[in-house]
Design a protein around this motif. Structure first.
Motif, short mmCIF file in Angstrom:
data_model
loop_
_atom_site.label_atom_id
_atom_site.label_comp_id
_atom_site.label_asym_id
_atom_site.label_seq_id
_atom_site.Cartn_x
_atom_site.Cartn_y
_atom_site.Cartn_z
N GLY A 1 0.80 -1.23 0.00
CA GLY A 1 0.00 0.00 0.00
C GLY A 1 0.83 1.28 0.00
O GLY A 1 0.30 2.35 -0.21
N VAL A 2 2.15 1.19 0.26
CA VAL A 2 2.99 2.40 0.19
C VAL A 2 3.43 2.56 -1.26
O VAL A 2 4.07 1.68 -1.83
N HIS A 3 3.03 3.69 -1.87
CA HIS A 3 3.41 3.92 -3.27
C HIS A 3 4.83 4.49 -3.30
O HIS A 3 5.02 5.69 -3.18
N LYS B 1 14.29 7.22 -4.39
CA LYS B 1 15.55 7.14 -5.15
C LYS B 1 16.12 5.71 -5.14
O LYS B 1 16.42 5.14 -6.19
N SER B 2 16.27 5.16 -3.93
CA SER B 2 16.87 3.82 -3.82
C SER B 2 15.97 2.78 -4.48
O SER B 2 16.46 1.86 -5.14
N THR B 3 14.66 2.94 -4.32
CA THR B 3 13.73 1.98 -4.93
C THR B 3 13.89 1.97 -6.44
O THR B 3 13.95 0.91 -7.07
N LEU C 1 11.99 1.21 6.42
CA LEU C 1 12.21 2.65 6.20
C LEU C 1 13.34 2.90 5.22
O LEU C 1 14.25 2.08 5.10
N SER C 2 13.28 4.05 4.57
CA SER C 2 14.40 4.46 3.70
C SER C 2 15.59 4.73 4.62
O SER C 2 15.43 4.93 5.83
N GLY C 3 16.80 4.75 4.02
CA GLY C 3 18.03 4.92 4.81
C GLY C 3 18.00 6.15 5.71
O GLY C 3 18.32 6.08 6.89
N GLY D 1 16.11 14.02 -3.83
CA GLY D 1 14.76 14.04 -3.26
C GLY D 1 14.86 13.79 -1.77
O GLY D 1 15.88 13.29 -1.29
N GLU D 2 13.77 14.10 -1.07
CA GLU D 2 13.78 13.92 0.38
C GLU D 2 13.93 12.44 0.75
O GLU D 2 13.75 11.58 -0.10
N ASN D 3 14.17 12.18 2.03
CA ASN D 3 14.21 10.80 2.50
C ASN D 3 12.87 10.14 2.20
O ASN D 3 11.82 10.70 2.51
N GLY D 4 12.94 8.97 1.58
CA GLY D 4 11.71 8.26 1.27
C GLY D 4 11.10 8.67 -0.07
O GLY D 4 10.01 8.23 -0.42
N1 LIG Z 1 11.06 -3.14 1.86
C1 LIG Z 1 10.19 -2.15 2.02
N2 LIG Z 1 9.00 -2.35 2.62
C2 LIG Z 1 8.10 -1.36 2.77
N3 LIG Z 1 8.31 -0.08 2.37
C3 LIG Z 1 9.48 0.19 1.78
C4 LIG Z 1 10.49 -0.81 1.59
N4 LIG Z 1 11.54 -0.22 0.98
C5 LIG Z 1 11.23 1.08 0.80
N5 LIG Z 1 9.99 1.32 1.28
C6 LIG Z 1 9.29 2.63 1.26
O1 LIG Z 1 9.37 3.16 -0.04
C7 LIG Z 1 9.56 4.57 0.01
C8 LIG Z 1 10.76 4.98 -0.81
O2 LIG Z 1 11.95 4.52 -0.15
P1 LIG Z 1 13.40 4.69 -0.74
O3 LIG Z 1 14.34 3.89 0.09
O4 LIG Z 1 13.38 4.43 -2.20
O5 LIG Z 1 13.67 6.26 -0.51
P2 LIG Z 1 14.95 7.15 -0.79
O6 LIG Z 1 14.53 8.27 -1.68
O7 LIG Z 1 16.06 6.29 -1.28
O8 LIG Z 1 15.26 7.72 0.67
P3 LIG Z 1 16.65 8.03 1.46
O9 LIG Z 1 17.11 9.36 0.99
O10 LIG Z 1 16.22 8.10 2.88
O11 LIG Z 1 17.59 6.91 1.19
C9 LIG Z 1 9.64 4.94 1.48
O12 LIG Z 1 8.37 5.39 1.91
C10 LIG Z 1 10.01 3.64 2.17
O13 LIG Z 1 9.53 3.59 3.50
#
Ligand SMILES: Nc1ncnc2c1ncn2[C@@H]1O[C@H](COP(=O)(O)OP(=O)(O)OP(=O)(O)O)[C@@H](O)[C@H]1O
Length: 498
Positions: free
Chosen positions: A18-20, A45-47, A399-401, A39-42
């Motif tokens: 459910g988390v987009h 980017k990593s996804t 959570l994101s890093g 972009g902000e945390n979350g």
């Molecule tokens: N394994 C997972 N299960 C559930 N939610 C996840 C998972 N991995 C990432 N998310 C959610 O997906 C969203 C994007 O996370 P992502 O790690 O891609 O962010 P980011 O832009 O890389 O952040 P950061 O700058 O903190 O590294 C966040 O809301 C995160 O909580």
């Protein structure tokens, strides 16, 4: 076939329960381009990069490599296409040597039965030398290396696989100024060779110094793409956080009081070799130095996490030695570790459990946790750092890093410490949240707490600290007052040229 782009990702979607995480995101990188992904945390980017690496499958979307549509369903497929990703959390085996880690999936050569150890070591040494890190011994166990050197091993691993697309997820977060300059030199060298580089970072200076193009994500959506020369820092921050950031470093009105902790002639292992300093109530004391200077080790031995061989600590006028971290915490001394994954958070526990770990006394009575209080407490303290999470009962690993870092820091902010040691407190944290963290540090100082801040970010040290202690090779080599605190003096002392 359009080969203008090395990578073209189009219409990428990804949800977790459910988390987009990504909604209709497009992203493209050219050969020989250094492309920042911000972009902000979350923000996602990593996804997005995990989708490119085949580590996770997108729900929808297409990926083209050199103009050809590819179905990247596994990390091996991605690797064979020349895509190499270095994550914030390294993929290294600590018990294996540097050379074994670099060639971990190719220890035995093609059509060979035995490992050619001599070649393995020589190739590793040559790669390390090319990067300017010949001091790293290919025979050393990776677990014995500093975080910065582990990062270098990760980069060697990618280069040894002839990467054509190199994604660096906050590579500078674990490096100090000189290492960053070396890394940048190397990245520019790779750009010249036509490698497409994706650079994820929260550090604005680096993005403007290094990158050609920048793509902004927000809440899992594509916001915009700019050539770096057509945007300025302020506008980029606005694109990322959706508001103007008036002040990154808020003003502090703390009154510096009496000495609360004095360390004299501390010696511990190989890395701490006669360290003396003191810190006052209401003061923010910085610790600067190169990687391997012994700053983290000094703090760990002071805190009772590592054995102190000799030296003395005077805390609130009394000589004391913390026999373990529990003893330090009982006396009101906290330590936020630089190594979030290993020591900062308990990865298998929930977000709530991690947040209240150091404050259980506040949310329980007669040893029984009051769940309502526990939840309210968690919600409040996480809101102070604008932490982005779905459900506080989820594992902290979701959570994101950057948001994990906020949880890790939040638990110390809540712990009522009298001395708080923050080892790289803003590592991996977005620019908006950094400002929140600085405000919280100022609030602690204003409340009379002594804050010791180990930081490799020069701007942070100069703007946040009242005084800075500079370490080199396990020793204190200088101490600078506010008026003398500048890049030149700090770097000069760190490198032993002053
Ligand atoms: N394994 C997972 N299960 C559930 N939610 C996840 C998972 N991995 C990432 N998310 C959610 O997906 C969203 C994007 O996370 P992502 O790690 O891609 O962010 P980011 O832009 O890389 O952040 P950061 O700058 O903190 O590294 C966040 O809301 C995160 O909580």
């Amino acid at each position: 076939m359009d080969t203008t782009y090395r990578v073209q990702m189009e219409g990428i979607y990804k949800s977790y329960k459910g988390v987009h995480a990504l909604t209709d995101v497009s992203f493209a990188v050219k050969p020989g381009e250094i492309h920042a992904l911000v972009g902000e945390n979350g923000a996602g980017k990593s996804t997005l990069m995990k989708v490119l690496s085949g580590a996770i499958a997108a729900d929808k979307g297409s990926i083209k490599i050199d103009g050809v549509e590819r179905n990247i369903t596994s990390p091996r497929i991605s690797r064979d296409l020349g895509i190499s990703i270095i994550y914030q959390e390294f993929m290294l085996a600590p018990h294996l040597t540097v050379a074994e880690n670099i060639y971990i999936d190719r220890l035995v050569g093609k059509n060979k039965l035995m490992i050619n150890w001599k070649k393995l070591k020589k190739d590793s040494h040559d790669l390390l030398e090319k990067l300017g890190f010949s001091e790293i011994d290919p025979d050393e166990k990776v677990g014995n290396l500093s975080v910065a050197y582990q990062q270098v091993v990760e980069i060697c691993k990618s280069l040894s696989r002839d990467a054509r697309v190199l994604v660096l997820d906050e590579p500078s977060a674990v490096l100090t100024f000189t290492e960053i300059q070396k890394l940048f030199k190397l990245i520019r060298q790779l750009k010249e060779q036509g490698i497409a580089i994706v650079y994820i970072s929260h550090r604005m200076d680096e993005i403007f110094d290094l990158c050609d193009t920048v793509t902004v994500l927000k809440d899992g959506h594509f916001v915009n793409e700019f050539r770096i020369d057509e945007i300025d820092k302020k506008s980029l921050i606005y694109q990322m956080v959706g508001r103007e950031l008036s002040q990154l470093f808020p003003k502090r009105n703390a009154k510096i009081g009496e000495t609360i902790l004095k360390a004299e002639h501390l010696k511990a292992g190989r890395m701490v070799n006669d360290v003396s300093f003191n810190v006052h109530k209401g003061e923010v004391l910085g610790f600067s130095g190169l990687v391997g200077a012994g700053r983290t080790e000094t703090m760990r031995s002071l805190f009772g996490a590592d054995k102190l061989d000799s030296g003395s600590i005077t805390y609130k006028g009394q000589k004391i030695l913390f026999k373990d971290p529990h003893a330090a915490v009982r006396h009101g001394v906290g330590l936020l570790s630089e190594d979030r994954k290993q020591q900062g958070i308990v990865i298998e526990r929930t977000i709530r459990e991690n947040t209240t770990l150091t404050s259980l006394g506040k949310v329980s009575k007669f040893g029984i946790i009051n769940h309502k209080k526990d939840k309210e407490f968690t919600r409040d303290i996480l809101a102070r750092l604008t932490t982005k999470y779905g459900d506080m009962e989820d594992s902290v690993s979701c959570l994101s890093g950057g948001n994990q870092q906020k949880v890790s820091l939040a638990k110390w902010l809540a712990a009522d410490c009298e001395v708080i040691i923050l080892d790289e407190p803003t590592r991996g944290v977005d620019v908006g949240a950094k400002a929140e963290i600085y405000k919280n540090i100022n609030d602690l100082a204003e409340a009379g707490v002594a804050v010791i801040m180990v930081s490799s970010e020069m701007e942070e040290v100069i703007n946040m600290c009242d005084r800075v202690v500079v370490m080199r090779q396990g020793k204190v080599v200088g101490e600078l007052e506010k008026k003398d605190m500048n890049d030149k003096n700090i770097i000069g002392l760190s490198m032993g040229v002053m």
